[in-house]
Design an enzyme around this catalytic site. Structure first.
Site, PDB file in Angstrom:
ATOM      1  N   CYS A 198       1.030  -0.790  -0.072  1.00 44.09           N
ATOM      2  CA  CYS A 198      -0.126   0.239   0.355  1.00 44.09           C
ATOM      3  C   CYS A 198       1.141   0.997   0.236  1.00 44.09           C
ATOM      4  CB  CYS A 198      -0.977  -0.132   1.450  1.00 44.09           C
ATOM      5  SG  CYS A 198      -2.477  -1.413   1.087  1.00 44.09           S
ATOM      6  N   HIS A 277      12.365   1.442   5.029  1.00 44.54           N
ATOM      7  CA  HIS A 277      11.523   0.212   4.952  1.00 44.54           C
ATOM      8  C   HIS A 277      13.029  -0.109   5.820  1.00 44.54           C
ATOM      9  CE1 HIS A 277      11.910  -3.279   2.774  1.00 44.54           C
ATOM     10  NE2 HIS A 277      11.923  -3.144   1.415  1.00 44.54           N
ATOM     11  N   HIS A 361      -2.938  19.629   5.787  1.00 41.86           N
ATOM     12  CA  HIS A 361      -3.954  18.162   5.369  1.00 41.86           C
ATOM     13  C   HIS A 361      -3.524  17.513   5.192  1.00 41.86           C
ATOM     14  CE1 HIS A 361      -6.905  22.034   4.348  1.00 41.86           C
ATOM     15  NE2 HIS A 361      -5.533  22.115   4.043  1.00 41.86           N
ATOM     16  N   HIS A 365      -2.844   7.003   4.780  1.00 43.15           N
ATOM     17  CA  HIS A 365      -3.051   5.765   4.228  1.00 43.15           C
ATOM     18  C   HIS A 365      -4.725   5.009   4.884  1.00 43.15           C
ATOM     19  CE1 HIS A 365      -3.896   1.408   2.452  1.00 43.15           C
ATOM     20  NE2 HIS A 365      -3.626   1.115   3.425  1.00 43.15           N
ATOM     21  N   ASN A 398     -10.962  -0.092   1.994  1.00 46.22           N
ATOM     22  CA  ASN A 398      -8.967   0.565   2.093  1.00 46.22           C
ATOM     23  C   ASN A 398      -8.631  -0.080   0.401  1.00 46.22           C
ATOM     24  OD1 ASN A 398      -6.066  -0.096   1.469  1.00 46.22           O
ATOM     25  ND2 ASN A 398      -6.405  -1.265   3.317  1.00 46.22           N
TER      26      ASN A 398
END
Length: 472
Positions: A198, A277, A361, A365, A398
């Site tokens: 995602c 990562h 703003h 996700h 989602n």
């Protein structure tokens, strides 16, 4: 500057007689003879100054416009329809059906999300053919709408194409399907990112940014996509059933440019990208995995540690982004608090910087309510800031990497985006990765002039989503 130079040359050529021209030539020759070294030095300084200025200007990347795909009403799937599909013979055991119903009730998802057309059929058709059809409808639909918004841009002007689709990667690739459909140039720089979860939407933007800064003569087209059909799980492992319940159909197309002249026609300027990562850690790496269950059914397994892993990745990403966007006052307080705790061993709570002083703003996700609640608490932002994320989860589910674009479309449809506002898109996904993009609005966005998936129903939002719907 060019106009003044043009007028000066015109005057010399047409308004000065030959005698004056000769005197001008002699004066210029004498000047160069006695000031040659200084003239060469000034010329070199001017040349390098111009090159440096142009290099700085060309590093700016602009979001010309974007579009989100809204599937037809025939693909809409209420919670009851979802359960009816799951109850078809030969699929799930009763305890699995009860679990899915519980997940849906607590998922924060509403009654008008969309699923693959093949899943609506009786019997459901799950195949590579249906998955490709689903992908093409979403990406072509988003691109067609985007091109209708940027009528001054021709497909021949697109020289960079970056597409991400985590779970469906056929041959020929989906990016090649776009090249074929729109007859893009043969020298196009085409990339097809797969398996990146995602967070791949922001990763695609980051890749397109770097490519645009090198190849500034072309526009960059970025496609965020996810396909559900071929990845519909038909087993009974609870850790894999969750993905069936929360993932829905969606797609987004984004047009970027690094050409300075496009600043005046673009909506946003990209100011920062940060990628984190956590794949070196085994717990993080194994938190989201596509694999077979005990009955050899393929699905996406979500571990119980997923929320903790996501929180750690988000924390690291925010720590990296903070110094880039926070005002100096917030950074100094944070540093002083950290020194007091680490060096002076003072028993005080860690200072959480106020990101509301740097960002107007927040587009987080829409992975699920539990993560959204955790981010809201840790960043100390308000329900107003969380509204685009929660309403996108409620209305569209989602939608993986493209959910942050449905959120930005929501903020635009509400008339919230004003010139100078900063927008923070943060996404996280398998690997485990977390990525951020920060944009600055170049103009006021008038919702009356926008075409978006919210335009016909924005007045119906926000809706109240009960805390009882949170899925743990």
């Amino acid at each position: 500057m060019l106009l003044v130079l043009f007028l000066a040359i015109t005057y010399v050529l047409f308004c000065v007689d030959k005698k004056d021209m000769s005197m001008l030539y002699v004066m210029l020759s004498n000047y160069l003879e006695f000031h040659l070294h200084m003239t060469i030095l000034i010329g070199i300084i001017v040349m390098f100054s111009v090159r440096y200025y142009m290099k700085r200007v060309s590093r700016n990347v602009y979001l010309v416009n974007f579009a989100c795909y809204k599937p037809p009403a025939s693909q809409m799937c209420s919670k009851q329809q979802f359960m009816d599909i799951s109850r078809r013979p030969g699929a799930f055991r009763e305890e699995s059906l009860a679990f899915q119903k519980k997940v849906l009730e607590r998922s924060g998802i509403g009654e008008k999300t969309y699923i693959s057309e093949g899943l609506h059929r009786v019997p459901a058709e799950v195949s590579t053919r249906e998955a490709r059809k689903e992908a093409e409808k979403a990406m072509f639909g988003a691109i067609d709408e985007l091109l209708s918004k940027v009528k001054n841009v021709k497909v021949s002007d697109i020289g960079i194409l970056v597409l991400n689709c985590s779970m469906f990667n056929p041959a020929p690739s989906l990016s090649s399907a776009i090249v074929n459909r729109y007859k893009l140039r043969s020298g196009i720089l085409s990339y097809n990112l797969g398996g990146m979860g995602c967070s791949a939407g922001n990763i695609s933007i980051d890749l397109a940014k770097h490519l645009s800064q090198v190849h500034s003569n072309y526009y960059a087209l970025v496609i965020n996509l996810e396909c559900n059909n071929e990845n519909w799980y038909r087993g009974n492992d609870r850790s894999m059933l969750v993905s069936n319940c929360i993932f829905r159909l969606g797609g987004a197309a984004i047009l970027l440019s690094s050409c300075p002249v496009d600043e005046f026609s673009s909506k946003y300027q990209l100011t920062h990208t940060v990628r984190t990562h956590k794949g070196a850690d085994d717990l993080a790496y194994n938190s989201v995995v596509q694999q077979e269950d005990d009955d050899n059914m393929v699905g996406v397994k979500l571990s119980k540690q997923l929320i903790a892993v996501a929180g750690d990745a988000i924390k690291t990403n925010i720590t990296t982004l903070g110094p880039l966007v926070l005002p100096v006052s917030e950074q100094l307080v944070f540093l002083a608090t950290m020194l007091a705790r680490k060096v002076l061993k003072m028993k005080i709570n860690p200072y959480v910087p106020d990101f509301k002083k740097a960002i107007e703003h927040f587009m987080i996700h829409a992975g699920g309510p539990a993560v959204l609640d955790a981010v809201e608490k840790n960043l100390m932002i308000t329900e107003w800031h969380m509204e685009p994320s929660r309403m996108t989860l409620y209305r569209f589910g989602n939608t993986s990497s493209c959910s942050i674009w449905y959120q930005l479309a929501y903020a635009e449809a509400k008339g919230r985006i004003r010139k100078g506002d900063r927008v923070w898109q943060i996404a996280f996904g398998s690997g485990f990765k977390c990525s951020s993009c920060v944009w600055r609005a170049l103009k006021n966005v008038d919702p009356a002039l926008e075409i978006s998936p919210w335009m016909d129903e924005i007045d119906d939002f926000p809706v109240r989503v009960s805390k009882a719907q949170v899925f743990e």
